[in-house]
Design a protein around this motif. Structure first.
Motif, PDB file in Angstrom:
ATOM      1  N   PHE A 197     -28.274 -79.753 -71.719  1.00 34.05           N
ATOM      2  CA  PHE A 197     -29.072 -78.653 -71.176  1.00 34.05           C
ATOM      3  C   PHE A 197     -30.156 -79.178 -70.231  1.00 34.05           C
ATOM      4  CE2 PHE A 197     -27.732 -76.303 -75.161  1.00 34.05           C
ATOM      5  CZ  PHE A 197     -26.881 -75.439 -74.500  1.00 34.05           C
ATOM      6  N   ALA A 239     -25.441 -72.093 -76.196  1.00 36.10           N
ATOM      7  CA  ALA A 239     -25.250 -71.793 -74.779  1.00 36.10           C
ATOM      8  C   ALA A 239     -24.962 -70.309 -74.562  1.00 36.10           C
ATOM      9  CB  ALA A 239     -24.110 -72.637 -74.213  1.00 36.10           C
ATOM     10  N   ARG A 241     -28.280 -68.319 -76.386  1.00 33.41           N
ATOM     11  CA  ARG A 241     -29.571 -68.835 -75.917  1.00 33.41           C
ATOM     12  C   ARG A 241     -30.601 -68.961 -77.030  1.00 33.41           C
ATOM     13  NH1 ARG A 241     -29.790 -68.863 -70.102  1.00 33.41           N
ATOM     14  NH2 ARG A 241     -31.929 -69.582 -70.380  1.00 33.41           N
ATOM     15  N   PRO A 284     -27.446 -72.684 -69.016  1.00 32.49           N
ATOM     16  CA  PRO A 284     -26.291 -72.910 -69.891  1.00 32.49           C
ATOM     17  C   PRO A 284     -24.961 -72.553 -69.229  1.00 32.49           C
ATOM     18  CG  PRO A 284     -27.551 -70.996 -70.613  1.00 32.49           C
ATOM     19  CD  PRO A 284     -28.389 -71.700 -69.598  1.00 32.49           C
TER      20      PRO A 284
END
Length: 249
Positions: free
Chosen positions: A67, A93, A96, A122
């Motif tokens: 990330f 991802a 979140r 992401p």
């Protein structure tokens, strides 16, 4: 050899290592605070990401460094041998956010919540389960390859090193970190890069890295990087990785 990383305890510890705040991991004013946020520091302090670069992280665990790379790179591939680590990284991802617990004492736990920072992208990151010693052949080439604390946790580190020459573009960056904790439950002794005597002389892991990589890479820097894994509220693993940055010839 079975995957020794498929346990809920290790998933918990790595989520805290990657996404725990300083206060959650080490709440006292004393202690090795410079060892916190290891995945972030690997990217921010050791690499020189280029806008639009393509990056690969081998041994990505639950994804923090991948990330971090997404803040600059246009495409990031994160690969780990642990199914549970990759499933968690994919969920993070997609959603979140993640909720996870950490052990306080005995059976007592504490709940934590983490939300991906807005600076992360992401949508630029793809996570997949894979074996670093036997990667799929169609990965292509990358501007950046990162392998943090991986080499002493695979059965054949030389197989990883051989493949790296095909993965890093000319002029690209390769960052390797390892505390060189050679253990036979992970790596048969005959495949250790260092930590033994040969012909009456000590064999060091960095020397083996140089021998394996010098033909294809230029060694840019070698630095020590501490990291901290919290087992419970009053027990920690403090380790020091040797980080080496290589530039593909």
């Amino acid at each position: 050899m079975g995957n020794l990383y498929e346990t809920s305890k290790l998933l918990e510890e790595y989520l805290l290592l990657h996404y725990g705040t300083s206060e959650q991991v080490l709440p006292w004013s004393f202690g090795p605070h410079e060892a916190l946020e290891f995945p972030r520091r690997c990217v921010a302090e050791r690499l020189r990401p280029v806008e639009g670069a393509r990056a690969l992280e081998l041994g990505c665990a639950v994804g923090r460094a991948s990330f971090e790379l997404s803040t600059v790179c246009s495409e990031v591939v994160g690969i780990d041998f642990s199914q549970s680590f990759i499933e968690q990284a994919k969920r993070l991802a997609a959603d979140r956010e993640v909720s996870f617990s950490s052990t306080e004492e005995g059976e007592l736990t504490r709940e934590h919540y983490y939300r991906l920072e807005d600076r992360f992208h992401p949508e630029r990151v793809e996570f997949e389960v894979g074996d670093a010693t036997n990667l799929r052949c169609d990965l292509g080439e990358f501007d950046i390859v990162l392998a943090c604390n991986l080499l002493c946790r695979v059965p054949d580190p030389q197989a990883v090193l051989r493949r790296l020459t095909t993965l890093v573009k000319s002029g690209g960056q390769l960052l390797l970190t390892s505390p060189y904790t050679w253990m036979e439950e992970y790596t048969p002794r005959r495949f250790w890069l260092g930590g033994y005597q040969r012909g009456g002389e000590a064999v060091r892991s960095l020397d083996s890295l140089k021998k394996a990589l010098d033909e294809s890479f230029t060694l840019e820097e070698v630095v020590d990087m501490p990291f901290l894994i919290r087992e419970h509220a009053r027990k920690f693993q403090w380790s020091v990785s040797q980080a080496s940055l290589w530039i593909r010839k």
